[in-house]
Design an enzyme around this catalytic site. Structure first.
Site, short mmCIF file in Angstrom:
data_model
loop_
_atom_site.label_atom_id
_atom_site.label_comp_id
_atom_site.label_asym_id
_atom_site.label_seq_id
_atom_site.Cartn_x
_atom_site.Cartn_y
_atom_site.Cartn_z
N TYR A 1 49.86 44.62 60.27
CA TYR A 1 49.11 44.24 59.07
C TYR A 1 50.08 43.82 57.97
O TYR A 1 50.95 42.99 58.18
CB TYR A 1 48.16 45.38 58.67
CG TYR A 1 47.22 44.98 57.57
CD1 TYR A 1 46.41 43.85 57.70
CD2 TYR A 1 47.13 45.71 56.39
CE1 TYR A 1 45.56 43.45 56.68
CE2 TYR A 1 46.26 45.32 55.38
CZ TYR A 1 45.49 44.19 55.53
OH TYR A 1 44.65 43.79 54.52
N LYS B 1 42.71 44.23 58.90
CA LYS B 1 42.07 45.32 58.16
C LYS B 1 41.30 46.23 59.10
O LYS B 1 41.34 47.46 59.00
CB LYS B 1 41.12 44.73 57.11
CG LYS B 1 40.95 45.59 55.88
CD LYS B 1 42.15 45.45 54.96
CE LYS B 1 42.00 46.27 53.71
NZ LYS B 1 43.15 46.13 52.80
N ASP C 1 40.17 40.24 49.74
CA ASP C 1 40.97 39.11 49.27
C ASP C 1 40.14 37.94 48.73
O ASP C 1 40.44 36.77 48.99
CB ASP C 1 41.94 38.63 50.36
CG ASP C 1 43.09 39.61 50.56
OD1 ASP C 1 43.26 40.50 49.71
OD2 ASP C 1 43.82 39.49 51.55
N ASP D 1 40.23 45.41 47.38
CA ASP D 1 41.21 44.96 46.39
C ASP D 1 40.92 45.58 45.03
O ASP D 1 41.84 45.92 44.28
CB ASP D 1 41.18 43.43 46.27
CG ASP D 1 41.40 42.77 47.61
OD1 ASP D 1 42.49 42.92 48.17
OD2 ASP D 1 40.46 42.13 48.11
N GLY E 1 44.30 40.99 37.02
CA GLY E 1 43.40 40.43 38.01
C GLY E 1 42.48 41.49 38.60
O GLY E 1 42.28 42.55 38.02
N ALA F 1 42.84 43.57 41.12
CA ALA F 1 43.47 44.87 41.38
C ALA F 1 43.81 45.58 40.08
O ALA F 1 43.49 46.77 39.91
CB ALA F 1 44.73 44.68 42.23
N ASN G 1 53.17 43.60 46.09
CA ASN G 1 53.80 43.50 47.39
C ASN G 1 53.61 42.10 47.94
O ASN G 1 52.76 41.36 47.46
CB ASN G 1 53.26 44.58 48.35
CG ASN G 1 51.80 44.44 48.68
OD1 ASN G 1 51.40 43.46 49.31
ND2 ASN G 1 50.98 45.40 48.29
N ASN H 1 49.52 52.74 49.33
CA ASN H 1 49.01 51.82 50.34
C ASN H 1 47.53 52.13 50.56
O ASN H 1 47.16 53.25 50.91
CB ASN H 1 49.80 52.01 51.64
CG ASN H 1 49.44 50.98 52.70
OD1 ASN H 1 48.32 50.49 52.75
ND2 ASN H 1 50.39 50.67 53.56
N ASN H 2 46.69 51.12 50.38
CA ASN H 2 45.25 51.33 50.55
C ASN H 2 44.90 51.89 51.92
O ASN H 2 43.82 52.46 52.11
CB ASN H 2 44.50 50.01 50.35
CG ASN H 2 44.61 49.48 48.95
OD1 ASN H 2 45.53 49.84 48.21
ND2 ASN H 2 43.70 48.62 48.55
#
Length: 596
Positions: A111, A184, A256, A279, A313, A315, A453, A497-498
């Site tokens: 990923y 994902k 996204d 996000d 934005g 996020a 990232n 990290n999500n």
């Protein structure tokens, strides 16, 4: 998804697969194929004698060892990525067993961040097509194309869809973005145990404004500028309607989408169906997990936090919203909490006079003009790349430049004296030494999260932050970093990290069959992740290790499902939530295959 020739049976005898497939039909189905692990009896019944080497390896170990050797022999990370997905296309169970066993090593390859490179080169490196491709030039075919996946109304638990306008840190990649949805879902399975045969990756192809793709003869998507406005909204609504009709129990995950659409789509649907934007909500919740531990260690109450977010934005504002909500839970009014958050983007500090150019979710945080009247302005320009990626923010930056410049991050930090500094700008090295030292001079334990990232886009590295604050900083990052030794202390850097949060969240929704994903369920997920980072010794990470994702995800799923039940959002009766989560988890182990 199993082919129409197979079905899964779960009873007192355990899990097994019954199939009408024979011979190469079996071996070519990655959901059925076990390679040399087929027993002699299975080979006889399924017509596999002579199609496999004679050795029978019912233990998966030799296959895992062989696959790991092949993986590590690949020369580049992109080659490793391609190898893994070819393995998936041959034997899905082995793919997940390998990924789960080597999570820390392989997750960034399967990923993020390597998926970004695979998306940029998708037309050249694509292997077997996976998922469902929906195109805005054929909206009348949405339901038929989803139905072509071959699943019934009880067969699907989760769909991940992207329109690929804002892929990671690389922008608009059109139909190539199917890899985001695929990747994902792989994390959902590896981290939480979501059954990989009960999910659907989707690309909502509405065109692309990426000139490289539009002029690439190998591009596989709709060769048209990105469609917006009413036609776009109608297309997304048609997707939601078809998905709900065909798979009424499934959660819809959005991934996204551009900032102008992400929140609007979520808000349109979140109150009447189980849906989630990673996000915005996932990023906000995982950062909240780190912030819960950081604030506790710093010792300053939530009601006294001052927060500066660089990058306003989807996020960045999603994070700001969850921090604001936490301040409200701790006693501040909505307005008081909002006033304790400052947003900085391309046009500098967002202010009230910009409101016509701001997105609706940014406007509550715009600072009143009398507050900023005395702040210095810094001359600025607008780069061509920034203008292309963020046209709305670039237009505001030009307007601010005409006034003498922007109120930049350094000026904001000096004026606000923040306790928390967060970066989601995708602009490297924006947290300079002077800015960080200024912040640290006013705060005993500064909390700084450079979250952009991949690694090259981080606003600062943990080593820099620790050096500039003499080890006082409480840090979490968006990409993985090695331990840092500073002043004789080894600092373990927690990765926000999500993947530590959204798989368990989604699985909790699936187990509880929740009718929606509430703010309380998001908080439950954040608290569950925070609670897994139990070490509070000097240098300890603010977040649990990704090596423990399966454990973390289980705890998250239990907390989320329990909250759904407590709120009356669960549509099934659950006597024992922990047992319900445990029994629903899919594990990458071979099960018997029976011929019918």
């Amino acid at each position: 998804m199993f082919s129409r020739l197979a079905e899964v049976v779960q009873d007192s005898g355990g899990r097994r697969i019954r199939t009408k497939a024979r011979g190469y039909e079996v071996l070519r189905d990655p959901a059925l194929n076990k390679g040399t692990a087929f027993t002699a009896a299975e080979r006889q019944a399924l017509g596999l004698h002579g199609l496999l080497p004679p050795v029978v390896t019912t233990d998966m170990e030799p296959q895992l060892e062989r696959a790991l050797m092949a993986y590590r022999a690949e020369p580049t990370d992109l080659d490793k990525h391609i190898y893994m997905w070819r393995l998936h296309d041959n034997n899905a169970t082995l793919f997940y067993a390998l990924l789960q066993r080597h999570m820390i090593e392989m997750l960034p390859v399967v990923y993020d961040p390597v998926v970004g490179e695979s998306i940029e080169k998708y037309s050249e490196v694509m292997t077997r097509p996976r998922g469902v491709f929906l195109s805005i030039d054929a909206p009348e075919e949405i339901e038929a194309r989803l139905a072509a996946f071959g699943a019934g109304p009880d067969d699907i638990d989760l769909l991940v869809a992207s329109d690929a306008e804002a892929i990671l840190g690389i922008g608009d990649w059109g139909s190539n973005g199917i890899d985001i949805s695929i990747g994902k879902l792989a994390v959902y399975t590896a981290a939480a145990g979501v059954d990989p045969h009960r999910v659907v990756p989707v690309i909502l192809d509405v065109g692309t404004d990426n000139e490289k793709l539009l002029n690439d003869p190998l591009y596989v998507g709709y060769r048209h500028g990105r469609v917006r406005g009413q036609a776009y909204d109608d297309f997304v609504d048609a997707y939601v309607a078809a998905a709900r009709k065909l798979f009424p129990k499934a959660m819809l995950h959005w991934e996204d989408f551009g900032s102008t659409n992400a929140r609007r789509i979520l808000n349109r649907h979140r109150t009447h169906l189980p849906t989630f934007n990673d996000d915005m909500q996932g990023t906000g919740a995982i950062v909240m997990s780190a912030a819960l531990n950081a604030v506790a260690r710093a010792g300053t109450p939530w009601t006294e936090q001052r927060v500066v977010v660089l990058g306003a934005g989807t996020a960045g504002v999603g994070i700001a919203d969850q921090i604001r909500d936490q301040m409200v839970r701790k006693g501040l009014s909505q307005d008081e909490a909002t006033r304790r958050v400052w947003l900085v983007d391309l046009p500098g500090l967002l202010t009230a006079e910009m409101t016509d150019g701001l997105l609706d979710f940014q406007r509550p945080y715009a600072r009143p003009m009398d507050e900023v009247a005395g702040l210095a302005r810094t001359p600025c320009e607008v780069s061509a790349s920034a203008a292309a990626r963020w046209p709305e923010m670039a237009a505001l930056r030009r307007a601010e430049a005409a006034k003498g410049g922007i109120i930049d991050l350094a000026t904001v930090v000096a004026a606000v004296k923040p306790t928390i500094l967060i970066g989601t700008s995708t602009q490297p090295q924006m947290f300079t030494e002077s800015i960080v030292r200024d912040m640290a001079s006013h705060v005993a334990r500064p909390i700084i999260f450079p979250l952009s990232n991949p690694t090259v886009l981080h606003e600062a590295t943990p080593a820099q932050l620790l050096e500039w604050t003499d080890g006082k900083v409480l840090v979490a990052t968006g990409a993985p970093f090695d331990d840092v030794v500073q002043g004789g202390v080894t600092y373990k850097i927690g990765q926000a990290n999500n993947a530590a949060l959204y798989p368990g969240l989604g699985f909790g929704v699936i187990v509880s069959r929740a009718s929606m994903v509430s703010d309380e369920m998001l908080l439950a997920a954040a608290e569950a992740v925070a609670g897994q980072a139990t070490d509070v010794s000097p240098g300890a990470s603010l977040l649990p290790s990704n090596a423990d994702l399966r454990v973390t995800s289980s705890v998250v799923a239990i907390n989320v499902a329990r909250t759904a039940v407590e709120q009356g959002l669960s549509s099934v009766d659950i006597d024992d939530i922990t047992e319900a989560v445990r029994t629903a988890q899919w594990w990458p182990v071979y099960c018997p295959v029976e011929a019918i």
